[in-house]
Write a protein that holds these residues in place. Structure first.
Motif, short mmCIF file in Angstrom:
data_model
loop_
_atom_site.label_atom_id
_atom_site.label_comp_id
_atom_site.label_asym_id
_atom_site.label_seq_id
_atom_site.Cartn_x
_atom_site.Cartn_y
_atom_site.Cartn_z
N SER A 24 -3.33 16.70 -5.28
CA SER A 24 -4.02 17.92 -4.86
C SER A 24 -3.41 18.42 -3.54
CB SER A 24 -5.51 17.64 -4.67
OG SER A 24 -5.70 16.76 -3.58
N PRO A 25 -3.63 19.67 -3.19
CA PRO A 25 -3.07 20.20 -1.93
C PRO A 25 -3.51 19.42 -0.70
CG PRO A 25 -3.83 22.00 -3.32
CD PRO A 25 -4.30 20.73 -3.97
N ASP A 26 -4.72 18.87 -0.69
CA ASP A 26 -5.24 18.14 0.47
C ASP A 26 -5.16 16.63 0.31
OD1 ASP A 26 -6.08 20.46 1.96
OD2 ASP A 26 -7.68 20.68 0.48
N GLY A 27 -4.53 16.18 -0.77
CA GLY A 27 -4.51 14.75 -1.05
C GLY A 27 -3.12 14.16 -1.03
N VAL A 28 -3.08 12.86 -1.30
CA VAL A 28 -1.80 12.16 -1.45
C VAL A 28 -1.89 11.27 -2.70
CG1 VAL A 28 -1.42 12.08 1.05
CG2 VAL A 28 -2.45 10.12 -0.09
N VAL A 29 -0.71 10.93 -3.22
CA VAL A 29 -0.61 9.94 -4.28
C VAL A 29 0.04 8.70 -3.69
CG1 VAL A 29 0.47 9.34 -6.49
CG2 VAL A 29 -0.54 11.61 -6.17
N LEU A 30 -0.60 7.54 -3.92
CA LEU A 30 -0.08 6.27 -3.41
C LEU A 30 0.56 5.47 -4.52
CD1 LEU A 30 -3.05 4.83 -1.29
CD2 LEU A 30 -1.32 6.47 -0.60
N ARG A 31 1.57 4.71 -4.14
CA ARG A 31 2.02 3.60 -4.99
C ARG A 31 1.21 2.38 -4.56
NH1 ARG A 31 6.79 3.03 -3.22
NH2 ARG A 31 6.63 1.02 -2.17
N VAL A 32 0.33 1.93 -5.42
CA VAL A 32 -0.56 0.82 -5.08
C VAL A 32 0.23 -0.47 -5.00
CG1 VAL A 32 -2.60 -0.48 -5.77
CG2 VAL A 32 -2.52 2.00 -6.15
N ASP A 84 4.59 6.22 4.26
CA ASP A 84 3.58 5.65 5.16
C ASP A 84 2.82 4.53 4.46
OD1 ASP A 84 4.23 7.33 7.22
OD2 ASP A 84 2.54 8.71 6.92
N ARG A 85 2.58 3.44 5.19
CA ARG A 85 1.73 2.35 4.71
C ARG A 85 0.28 2.68 5.04
NH1 ARG A 85 1.79 -2.21 6.96
NH2 ARG A 85 2.16 -3.74 5.29
N VAL A 86 -0.61 2.59 4.05
CA VAL A 86 -1.99 3.04 4.27
C VAL A 86 -2.99 2.12 3.59
CG1 VAL A 86 -1.40 5.49 4.58
CG2 VAL A 86 -1.84 4.59 2.28
N ILE A 87 -4.23 2.21 4.08
CA ILE A 87 -5.38 1.56 3.45
C ILE A 87 -6.37 2.66 3.08
CG2 ILE A 87 -6.45 1.12 5.70
CD1 ILE A 87 -7.64 -1.44 4.50
N VAL A 88 -7.02 2.50 1.94
CA VAL A 88 -7.89 3.55 1.42
C VAL A 88 -9.36 3.15 1.60
CG1 VAL A 88 -8.54 4.89 -0.63
CG2 VAL A 88 -6.15 4.17 -0.30
N PRO A 89 -10.16 3.98 2.29
CA PRO A 89 -11.59 3.68 2.40
C PRO A 89 -12.27 3.70 1.04
CG PRO A 89 -10.92 5.34 4.02
CD PRO A 89 -9.77 5.17 3.06
N PHE A 90 -13.31 2.91 0.91
CA PHE A 90 -14.09 2.86 -0.32
C PHE A 90 -14.87 4.16 -0.52
CE2 PHE A 90 -18.43 1.27 -1.89
CZ PHE A 90 -18.13 1.50 -3.21
N HIS A 127 -4.55 8.64 -6.72
CA HIS A 127 -4.70 9.83 -5.88
C HIS A 127 -5.85 9.64 -4.90
CE1 HIS A 127 -6.38 13.97 -5.10
NE2 HIS A 127 -5.12 14.13 -4.76
N VAL A 128 -5.63 10.06 -3.65
CA VAL A 128 -6.67 10.01 -2.62
C VAL A 128 -6.88 11.43 -2.09
CG1 VAL A 128 -7.40 9.05 -0.41
CG2 VAL A 128 -6.00 7.68 -1.96
N PRO A 129 -8.06 12.03 -2.30
CA PRO A 129 -8.32 13.39 -1.81
C PRO A 129 -8.63 13.40 -0.32
CG PRO A 129 -10.26 12.53 -2.90
CD PRO A 129 -9.19 11.48 -3.05
N ASN A 130 -8.61 14.58 0.28
CA ASN A 130 -8.98 14.75 1.70
C ASN A 130 -8.31 13.70 2.58
OD1 ASN A 130 -10.76 16.84 0.90
ND2 ASN A 130 -12.42 15.39 0.58
N ALA A 131 -7.01 13.58 2.42
CA ALA A 131 -6.28 12.48 3.06
C ALA A 131 -6.35 12.53 4.58
CB ALA A 131 -4.82 12.51 2.60
N ASP A 132 -6.19 13.69 5.17
CA ASP A 132 -6.20 13.77 6.63
C ASP A 132 -7.53 13.30 7.21
OD1 ASP A 132 -3.61 14.66 7.00
OD2 ASP A 132 -4.13 16.79 6.99
#
Length: 352
Positions: A24-32, A84-90, A127-132
């Motif tokens: 999505s425009p405000d999201g990112v796609v991660l390689r898990v 970027d290395r990231v962790i995703v909130p629940f 996909h993670v929405p509202n990434a910022d």
């Protein structure tokens, strides 16, 4: 993409090739890179929680304890880039509702939960929405497996213990249920200087709790837990935590408290309770007991938790007892059926 798929409730999960997520425009796609197998996944597999509005369309890809590498960035995202290395909130907040504006993204009016609201970390990509607003950078010295171990259970315990129950050094804390979130609470409360009593019916879990800092244990199969806790503490716990979410542990937790004690409810209930548990209301009134709920953790608290991990005050990796392949994950779901599993299991192998 390769994914572990829920095709029918209570039936074996299967590995399939599934469509890649769209960005999505405000999201990112991660390689898990790593994803924890959580009891909340087990609840979803059982078809639980329709009574709180969670109904999964099938087929579905579960997984909400994941970390990884940003693969694709939406055009409106400013704070993250590919690699970027990231962790995703629940819990994912929209950043605009009154609760988000006041810093409580974890109870957003329009809350999203990766792995429930959308396909999650049992897929190779997510996909993670509202990434910022929600996504959190993962320090280089914290591994993906350790980050996955923090994904839901550890960060949920961190918010509950530090923010909601406000555990203080020197207090007695009883933790009822030594699964992933209970063991996390034990380690975190110990790090804050509390004296922790672990309660469970499995000796292996109680032994593990000692390794994480518990100063005493109670086997609720052999003893009446509230009586044992009152004896150990000479009056009752200052804080008592139901980390499981069944009637027995919730009632036992409340009854374990001293006057003006605080009960922390982290565990969500099963089909047997459907959210309704009888409580000793007269005792709550007479003792001026506080009953506090806790859900997930807002992104703004992640830096505090991660700093404690980097400084060695917390060690979520200590809770990870095994890492497995995606194909082996259904075995863990089956073990959860009878509380057979110990500690935290993380999927970090995507190829056999």
């Amino acid at each position: 993409m390769k994914a572990l798929v829920l095709e029918e409730f209570k039936k074996p999960l299967v590995v399939r090739e599934m469509p890649d997520p769209e960005c999505s425009p405000d999201g990112v796609v991660l390689r898990v890179e790593a994803n924890g197998v959580c009891r909340s996944d087990w609840h979803a597999w059982q078809g639980d929680w329709d009574w709180i509005g969670i109904e999964l369309p099938l087929p579905h890809v579960l997984g909400h304890e994941f970390s990884g590498v940003v693969e694709e960035v939406g055009k409106n995202v400013k704070n993250f880039q590919k690699g970027d290395r990231v962790i995703v909130p629940f819990t994912i907040g929209d950043g605009t509702c009154p609760y988000c504006v006041s810093g409580h993204h974890n109870i957003c009016e329009n809350i999203l939960m990766p792995g429930f609201s959308s396909w999650g970390g049992f897929g190779r990509y997510a996909h993670v929405p509202n990434a910022d607003t929600n996504l959190t950078r993962l320090p280089e010295n914290i591994s993906f497996v350790e980050a996955a171990g923090m994904g839901c259970r550890f960060m949920t315990a961190f918010h509950g213990v530090t923010d909601q129950a406000q555990v203080k050094a020197g207090e007695w804390v009883a933790v009822h249920g030594c699964g992933g979130v209970g063991l996390s609470a034990i380690q975190i409360a110990t790090a804050l200087g509390a004296n922790v009593i672990a309660v469970d019916i499995g000796e292996d879990k109680l032994e593990f709790a000692k390794q994480l800092g518990a100063v005493a244990t109670v086997n609720a199969r052999d003893e009446i837990a509230p009586e044992a806790i009152r004896e150990i503490t000479k009056g009752g716990a200052h804080v008592s935590i139901d980390a499981l979410g069944i009637a027995q542990t919730c009632q036992s937790s409340v009854s374990s408290l001293r006057k003006r004690g605080r009960h922390l409810q982290i565990g969500l209930t099963t089909r047997d309770e459907e959210g309704m548990i009888a409580l000793p209301v007269d005792l709550i009134v007479q003792y001026e007991i506080q009953f506090v709920g806790s859900l997930g953790m807002q992104p703004s608290r992640y830096p505090n938790m991660l700093e404690m991990v980097e400084k060695g005050k917390l060690n979520p990796g200590q809770l990870v007892t095994q890492t497995i392949s995606l194909e082996d994950a259904p075995r863990i779901f089956n073990e959860m059926q009878n509380y057979q599993n110990l500690g935290v299991t993380v999927v970090d192998k995507w190829d056999k």
